[in-house]
Write an enzyme that holds these catalytic residues in place. Structure first.
Site, mmCIF file in Angstrom:
data_model
loop_
_atom_site.group_PDB
_atom_site.id
_atom_site.type_symbol
_atom_site.label_atom_id
_atom_site.label_comp_id
_atom_site.label_asym_id
_atom_site.label_seq_id
_atom_site.Cartn_x
_atom_site.Cartn_y
_atom_site.Cartn_z
ATOM 1 C CG HIS A 157 -1.626 1.230 1.300
ATOM 2 N ND1 HIS A 157 -2.626 1.387 0.505
ATOM 3 C CD2 HIS A 157 -1.279 2.373 2.195
ATOM 4 C CE1 HIS A 157 -3.126 2.934 1.112
ATOM 5 N NE2 HIS A 157 -2.537 3.153 2.083
ATOM 6 C CG HIS A 172 0.568 6.409 0.430
ATOM 7 N ND1 HIS A 172 -0.176 7.713 0.632
ATOM 8 C CD2 HIS A 172 -0.244 5.511 1.533
ATOM 9 C CE1 HIS A 172 -1.335 7.275 1.532
ATOM 10 N NE2 HIS A 172 -1.304 6.087 1.951
ATOM 11 C CD GLU A 211 -4.884 6.068 2.475
ATOM 12 O OE1 GLU A 211 -4.897 5.230 1.682
ATOM 13 O OE2 GLU A 211 -4.008 6.279 3.402
ATOM 14 C CB SER A 239 -2.140 -0.035 -2.818
ATOM 15 O OG SER A 239 -3.227 0.596 -2.016
#
Length: 447
Positions: free
Chosen positions: A280, A285, A325, A344
Site C-alpha cells: 500500500h 503513496h 487515500e 494499491s
C-alpha cells in the site's frame, strides 16, 4: 482522547521546551511558554502580572529563543485552580510583550491549543504511539494463527520502535515468500496503471523502477525511496510499526514526513490486507509524493492539523481519506485515480472508474462531513479538478479552523514557525520580499 494528548504532563515534552528533561507530572498544572526581549526589567514586569492576579508559579525555566536571537523563552507551570486568572494574564501578555505566548496544557476545556510538534525531531515523541496492529494482530487477521508471520511482524515493529530521526532506515532482508507476495500485487496492479492511474503516478513509476529497485522480484528499501523522494520534493519516509492516530499521522505530513510500514500482508491473501502494508505504501503513496504539486497538497493538510481542535482533526482526517487515500482527479476529459487506497487495490482501482459509485466534486467543507466504510469499496468518491485547485481549497478550509495563530513550515530548519507576533510576520514578509525580488529579476532577464 487522541493518543498524542496523553502525556502533556508526563515525560513527553515539546519542541518549545526541549531543554526540559521532564514536565510536571501533576494533574492539576497548567503550562505556558512566552518569550521576552532581552532587556532590563522585562521579566520582572511580566512576573508582576502573575503576582497581581495572585497566581502561584510552581516552576519556571528559561533559554535563548530558537526563533529570535534577541528573545528569551520562559516555560512556567502554574496551579490549575488559577485558571480564570491565568486567562486574564495571558490576554495581558499578548498585548504587552513583543514575543509570543502559548498555553501548553491540554487539561483545560476552553481556548486550549493542543500540543503539536515544532521541530522534525519531535516526531520521535509520538512515532511509537500506535493505535493497533504492530506486532499484535486481531483475531480476524489472515496471519493471526501463523506463528512465523507473528514473529516476523515483531521484527518489523522493533525496527520502527528503535528508529530515530536522522538515522539511516535499517535495510530489511525480505524472504522468498514475502517477495512472492509483493510480486503478485506488483504484477497485477502494474497492468492497470496505464489506464487507471493519474499521469503523475505513471510519470514517476518508471523512475522508481530505475532508481529505487521497484521490480516484481524485489521489495524496495525505505531508505532508498526516502532519499529519492527528498531529491524530488523534500518528502521522506519514516518506519512505523502500525496505525498512528489521525492527529499524529497528519502532523508528520506537515514536515513532509510519511510514516510508512515495512511489513507485508500475509501470503495466504496477497490481494487483501486489513491494514496498510508496504504494498500500500510503496505502490499507492510513494509515487505521488515525488510530484511537487501533490507533495504540497499533502503538506497543506498536515499544516492545517497543527493545533487544531479535535473535531477539526476528524474533519481533516476525512478530507485526507477522500483525497490522499481514495481521491479521483480530472485529467482532460477523463477521470483518473490518485488515491493510494485505490492505486494499491486491484479490485477497487477497477471499481472506482465504473458507473457503480457516486462521484461528487471535491469541496472540503462538504467532503469533511461525509461518512465512509473502511472494510469495503467506497460508495462515494470525490473528484478534484487539479492538485493545485485542491490545495487552494484546503488552504481556505484551514482558514476556518479556530486556532489563534497561523503556521509556516521552514524547509531550511525543518521546523514549524508559529505566526503569532509582529516579529514573526516581519520575518515572513522579509522572506517573501526576497523571493519576489528573485522572481522580478528572473522575469526581467527573460524579456
Amino acid at each position: 482522547m487522541d493518543a498524542s494528548f496523553q502525556k502533556i504532563n508526563g515525560e513527553t515534552g515539546i519542541q518549545e521546551s526541549m531543554y526540559l528533561e521532564e514536565l510536571s507530572n501533576k494533574a492539576q498544572v497548567v503550562s505556558c511558554i512566552f518569550s521576552l526581549k532581552e532587556e532590563v526589567g522585562a521579566l520582572a514586569k511580566t512576573l508582576r502580572l502573575f503576582e497581581e492576579k495572585g497566581i502561584n508559579l510552581t516552576h519556571i525555566e528559561s533559554r535563548p529563543s530558537r526563533l529570535n536571537k534577541e528573545d528569551y523563552e520562559f516555560f512556567i507551570n502554574v496551579d490549575a485552580t488559577c485558571s480564570k486568572e491565568l486567562d486574564e494574564v495571558i490576554a495581558s501578555l499578548k498585548t504587552q510583550i513583543s514575543g509570543h505566548v502559548h498555553e501548553l496544557s491540554r487539561n483545560k476545556a476552553k481556548d486550549t491549543v493542543p500540543w503539536f510538534p515544532r521541530d522534525i525531531q519531535d516526531l520521535d515523541r509520538f512515532a511509537n504511539q500506535i493505535l493497533s496492529y504492530g506486532s499484535e494482530l486481531d483475531s480476524d487477521h489472515p496471519g493471526f494463527t501463523d506463528p512465523v508471520y507473528r514473529v516476523r511482524r515483531k521484527e518489523f515493529a522493533d525496527i520502527a520502535y528503535n528508529y530515530r530521526h536522522g538515522q539511516v532506515i535499517p535495510k530489511v532482508e525480505y524472504t522468498k515468500e514475502e517477495k512472492a507476495t509483493w510480486g503478485t500485487v506488483f504484477r497485477e496492479l502494474k497492468t492497470l496503471y496505464p489506464t487507471h492511474a493519474c499521469r503523475e503516478h505513471n510519470h514517476v513509476f518508471p523512475l522508481l523502477e530505475k532508481y529505487c529497485g521497484y521490480r516484481e522480484d524485489n521489495i524496495p528499501q525505505l531508505e532508498d525511496i526516502s532519499r529519492f523522494l527528498q531529491s524530488c520534493t523534500g518528502f521522506r519516509l519514516r518506519p512505523v510499526a502500525g496505525l498512528l492516530s489521525s492527529r499524529d499521522f497528519l502532523a508528520g505530513l506537515a514536515f513532509r514526513v510519511f510514516h510508512s510500514t515495512q511489513y507485508i500482508r500475509h501470503s495466504s491473501k496477497p490481494m487483501y490486507t486489513p491494514e496498510p502494508d508496504i504494498c500500500h505504501e510503496l505502490l499507492g503513496h510513494v509515487p505521488l509524493f515525488a510530484d511537487p504539486r501533490f507533495a504540497q497538497f499533502s503538506q497543506e493538510i498536515g499544516l492545517a492539523s497543527l493545533g487544531a481542535p479535535d473535531e477539526y482533526i476528524e474533519k481533516l482526517a476525512t478530507v485526507y481519506w477522500f483525497t490522499v487515500e481514495f481521491g479521483l482527479c480530472k485529467q482532460g476529459s477523463e477521470i483518473k485515480a490518485y488515491g493510494a487506497g485505490l492505486l494499491s487495490s486491484f479490485g477497487e482501482l477497477q471499481y472506482c472508474l465504473t458507473n457503480k459509485p457516486e462521484i461528487q466534486p471535491f469541496e472540503p467543507e462538504k467532503t469533511a462531513l461525509q461518512t465512509y466504510p473502511i472494510t469495503e469499496f467506497q460508495p462515494i468518491y470525490f473528484v478534484a479538478e487539479s492538485f493545485e485547485g485542491a490545495k487552494e481549497k484546503v488552504r481556505k478550509f484551514a482558514a476556518t479552523i479556530p486556532r489563534p495563530f497561523s503556521v509556516r513550515y521552514n524547509p531550511y530548519t525543518h521546523s514549524i514557525e508559529v505566526l503569532d507576533s509582529m516579529q514573526q510576520l516581519k520575518n515572513l514578509a522579509d522572506s517573501i520580499s526576497g523571493e519576489m525580488g528573485i522572481l522580478a529579476n528572473a522575469l526581467k532577464k527573460m524579456e
